[in-house]
Design a protein around this motif. Sequence first.
Motif, PDB file in Angstrom:
ATOM      1  N   THR A  16     -50.544   2.759   6.638  1.00  0.00           N
ATOM      2  CA  THR A  16     -50.058   4.353   7.169  1.00  0.00           C
ATOM      3  C   THR A  16     -49.483   4.830   6.202  1.00  0.00           C
ATOM      4  O   THR A  16     -48.891   4.162   5.086  1.00  0.00           O
ATOM      5  N   ILE A  17     -49.475   6.283   5.525  1.00  0.00           N
ATOM      6  CA  ILE A  17     -48.973   7.487   5.088  1.00  0.00           C
ATOM      7  C   ILE A  17     -47.231   6.795   5.291  1.00  0.00           C
ATOM      8  O   ILE A  17     -46.007   6.428   4.483  1.00  0.00           O
ATOM      9  N   TYR A  18     -46.841   6.118   6.849  1.00  0.00           N
ATOM     10  CA  TYR A  18     -45.388   5.682   7.298  1.00  0.00           C
ATOM     11  C   TYR A  18     -45.204   4.244   6.065  1.00  0.00           C
ATOM     12  O   TYR A  18     -43.832   4.440   5.734  1.00  0.00           O
ATOM     13  N   ASP A  19     -46.239   3.625   6.630  1.00  0.00           N
ATOM     14  CA  ASP A  19     -45.677   2.674   5.216  1.00  0.00           C
ATOM     15  C   ASP A  19     -45.802   2.477   4.046  1.00  0.00           C
ATOM     16  O   ASP A  19     -45.368   2.135   3.446  1.00  0.00           O
ATOM     17  N   PHE A  20     -46.229   2.640   3.553  1.00  0.00           N
ATOM     18  CA  PHE A  20     -46.280   3.965   1.933  1.00  0.00           C
ATOM     19  C   PHE A  20     -45.428   4.305   2.079  1.00  0.00           C
ATOM     20  O   PHE A  20     -44.613   4.223   0.820  1.00  0.00           O
ATOM     21  N   PRO A 172     -56.532   2.902   8.829  1.00  0.00           N
ATOM     22  CA  PRO A 172     -55.818   3.923   7.163  1.00  0.00           C
ATOM     23  C   PRO A 172     -56.822   4.968   6.809  1.00  0.00           C
ATOM     24  O   PRO A 172     -57.264   6.226   6.164  1.00  0.00           O
ATOM     25  N   ALA A 173     -57.620   4.184   6.522  1.00  0.00           N
ATOM     26  CA  ALA A 173     -58.814   5.125   6.105  1.00  0.00           C
ATOM     27  C   ALA A 173     -60.050   6.301   7.035  1.00  0.00           C
ATOM     28  O   ALA A 173     -60.724   6.896   6.252  1.00  0.00           O
ATOM     29  N   THR A 174     -59.845   5.583   8.268  1.00  0.00           N
ATOM     30  CA  THR A 174     -60.702   6.627   9.058  1.00  0.00           C
ATOM     31  C   THR A 174     -59.874   7.520   9.592  1.00  0.00           C
ATOM     32  O   THR A 174     -60.582   8.382  10.851  1.00  0.00           O
ATOM     33  N   HIS A 175     -58.709   7.244   9.963  1.00  0.00           N
ATOM     34  CA  HIS A 175     -57.528   7.416  11.158  1.00  0.00           C
ATOM     35  C   HIS A 175     -57.090   8.886  10.156  1.00  0.00           C
ATOM     36  O   HIS A 175     -56.775   8.578   9.133  1.00  0.00           O
ATOM     37  N   LEU A 176     -57.433  10.621  11.010  1.00  0.00           N
ATOM     38  CA  LEU A 176     -56.605  11.732  10.556  1.00  0.00           C
ATOM     39  C   LEU A 176     -55.964  11.276  10.637  1.00  0.00           C
ATOM     40  O   LEU A 176     -54.702  11.113  12.199  1.00  0.00           O
ATOM     41  N   ALA A 177     -54.581  11.993   9.678  1.00  0.00           N
ATOM     42  CA  ALA A 177     -53.477  12.026   9.918  1.00  0.00           C
ATOM     43  C   ALA A 177     -52.978  13.706   9.977  1.00  0.00           C
ATOM     44  O   ALA A 177     -52.415  13.659  10.877  1.00  0.00           O
ATOM     45  N   VAL A 178     -53.534  13.963   9.128  1.00  0.00           N
ATOM     46  CA  VAL A 178     -53.529  15.616   8.954  1.00  0.00           C
ATOM     47  C   VAL A 178     -55.000  16.827   9.239  1.00  0.00           C
ATOM     48  O   VAL A 178     -55.974  16.198   8.863  1.00  0.00           O
ATOM     49  N   MET A 193     -60.265  17.951   7.776  1.00  0.00           N
ATOM     50  CA  MET A 193     -59.857  16.561   8.145  1.00  0.00           C
ATOM     51  C   MET A 193     -59.486  15.141   7.156  1.00  0.00           C
ATOM     52  O   MET A 193     -60.514  15.015   6.212  1.00  0.00           O
ATOM     53  N   LEU A 194     -58.330  15.049   6.998  1.00  0.00           N
ATOM     54  CA  LEU A 194     -57.608  14.082   5.910  1.00  0.00           C
ATOM     55  C   LEU A 194     -57.170  13.033   6.717  1.00  0.00           C
ATOM     56  O   LEU A 194     -56.242  12.660   7.463  1.00  0.00           O
ATOM     57  N   THR A 195     -57.981  12.305   6.402  1.00  0.00           N
ATOM     58  CA  THR A 195     -57.016  10.542   6.671  1.00  0.00           C
ATOM     59  C   THR A 195     -55.966  10.037   6.275  1.00  0.00           C
ATOM     60  O   THR A 195     -55.687  10.750   4.803  1.00  0.00           O
ATOM     61  N   HIS A 196     -55.331   8.843   6.522  1.00  0.00           N
ATOM     62  CA  HIS A 196     -53.771   8.860   5.981  1.00  0.00           C
ATOM     63  C   HIS A 196     -54.350   7.964   4.977  1.00  0.00           C
ATOM     64  O   HIS A 196     -53.729   7.980   3.567  1.00  0.00           O
ATOM     65  N   ARG A 197     -55.695   6.822   4.180  1.00  0.00           N
ATOM     66  CA  ARG A 197     -55.666   7.102   3.205  1.00  0.00           C
ATOM     67  C   ARG A 197     -55.846   7.865   2.094  1.00  0.00           C
ATOM     68  O   ARG A 197     -55.629   7.931   0.465  1.00  0.00           O
ATOM     69  N   ASN A 198     -56.662   9.099   2.644  1.00  0.00           N
ATOM     70  CA  ASN A 198     -56.611  10.160   1.426  1.00  0.00           C
ATOM     71  C   ASN A 198     -55.519  10.801   1.005  1.00  0.00           C
ATOM     72  O   ASN A 198     -55.035  11.080  -0.240  1.00  0.00           O
ATOM     73  N   LEU A 199     -54.389  10.585   1.764  1.00  0.00           N
ATOM     74  CA  LEU A 199     -52.977  11.015   1.740  1.00  0.00           C
ATOM     75  C   LEU A 199     -52.170   9.923   0.747  1.00  0.00           C
ATOM     76  O   LEU A 199     -51.612  10.223  -0.173  1.00  0.00           O
ATOM     77  N   VAL A 200     -52.666   9.382   0.742  1.00  0.00           N
ATOM     78  CA  VAL A 200     -51.700   7.872   0.732  1.00  0.00           C
ATOM     79  C   VAL A 200     -52.541   7.890  -0.732  1.00  0.00           C
ATOM     80  O   VAL A 200     -51.803   7.877  -2.568  1.00  0.00           O
ATOM     81  N   ALA A 201     -53.416   8.104  -0.888  1.00  0.00           N
ATOM     82  CA  ALA A 201     -54.054   7.943  -2.189  1.00  0.00           C
ATOM     83  C   ALA A 201     -53.877   9.073  -3.163  1.00  0.00           C
ATOM     84  O   ALA A 201     -53.933   8.706  -4.538  1.00  0.00           O
TER      85      ALA A 201
END
Length: 526
Positions: A16-20, A172-178, A193-201
């Motif tokens: 997740t973006i928080y863990d990252f 994180p790959a499918t759950h929408l962050a923002v 629709m941007l996921t946690h993985r999108n933001l981390v990536a």
Amino acid sequence: MVIRSPHPDVEIPDVTIYDFLFDGLDDADLDHPAVIDGPSGAVTSYGALRAQVDAVAGAVAARGYGVGDVVALHSPNVPAFVTVFHGLLRAGVTVTTINALATGAEVGKQLKASGARALVTVSPLLDAARAGASAVGFGSDDVVVLDGAEGHPSLRDLLTSGKPAPDVTFDPATHLAVLPYSSGTTGLPKGVMLTHRNLVANVVQGEPYIPLGPDDVIPAVLPFFHIYGMTVLMNGAIYQRSTLVTLPRFDLAQYLQVIEDHRATVLFVAPPIALALAKHPAAAGRDLSSVRILMSGAAPFDEQLAAAVGRRLPAARVMQGYGMSEMSPVSHVIPAGSTGISAGSVGLLVPNMEARIVDPATGEEIHQPAEGVSAPGELLCKGPNVMVGYLADEQSTADTLTRDGFLHTGDIVTVDADGAFYVVDRLKELIKHKGYQVAPAELEALLLTHPEIADAAVIGVPDTEAGEVPKAFVVRAPGSELTADGVQSFVAEQVAPYKKVRVVEFVEAIPKSSAGKILRKELRAR
């Protein structure tokens, strides 16, 4: 032909973006300044920031919000934005950010479109927030006012609730962050629709080209509610343990003072700020020697302006990048350590990114040349930072994303033998005013509600300071004596300032295709 980043792929953590951002804090980081409030000088350390984020997550969960819920965040750049944004994400909530300049009607539209259950705002924006919240049936308890307002929960209430951060589980790959709103290449604003993985990536992808560190101080004037400010400034700085100095709005004198007082090292700007730094008399003679990087994005940035900024920032590497909300947002950057790439280029593909260039008329592939520069064509991009799609809009998603995952950008580019891309034109109708997106279709729909307007079309026209301004072509209703001032006032009363119509031309008819599509090319030719 698929063009790949010249940089090797980087590993993208499946977290997740928080863990990252926060799991790796060590003892040396805890007392380091994370966020400084520019106007007051109040400092929030990394240790305090993480504790506040956890406290907000606990309070949010206790109020019944979690995975599957959307909460709107409507605020300028203040330290509390960082706390609440990440507290909501920590609780599994999806955040839809609303432009701080939005009117009450615009707030209400986004709350409804996104399916938001609550709204977080600040007292200077409360009139618009209340109007929007009322339009969708929110009660006073559904509107959190960070700095406090009678009858509403505040940030203090969230921080002192004493509730532990919840245990949440999601992919994180499918759950929408923002869920920011963008007009894409055409049409009305749509939920991206941007996921946690999108933001981390995208933070990881940008790191090799935009190196930051704990010694970097970054004035944060580009809004966090915009994906550029959200990913590149806020999340990128936190990941690298840099220090953000927040400014709620752009005021040149205050901005220059922050650069001097805090010995700012990295400036993330849009072209209007670069123009002010380059040409405004107030910037002459100021001590800007601490700045090592100036990075421009969000709108075209030409080589002449880059050179002018460079003369004011002699120790800085002046560079630019390219992206879209739909790409979280960065796809291209001029690497800070590169040489030989023109400042007029939008740079190289970031790691893990692929691109294609196609002839917009025929769809044929345009190849990267062995030497020189390619023919122009539409840029398509693919990578781990590309959105899932548009919220509740399958047709727009299908029109924008190819079956094999390439995103149509709507921009016409060339590429040279070294992999440097240049934006030369665009297919998309979007108007870029001071880095903000203005959708012609939104203004056209509004103009057509005026009883004295029979038809209307809107295009962007060049402007030295703003990049582009909206121009309206208006067909008066029979018998109408509507004036240009009347048109401008009508629009100004109902939209955020950056969407105002600045030029009006009355015409006998709006040129349209046989299918009824506005022929903007003909209007631009006028």
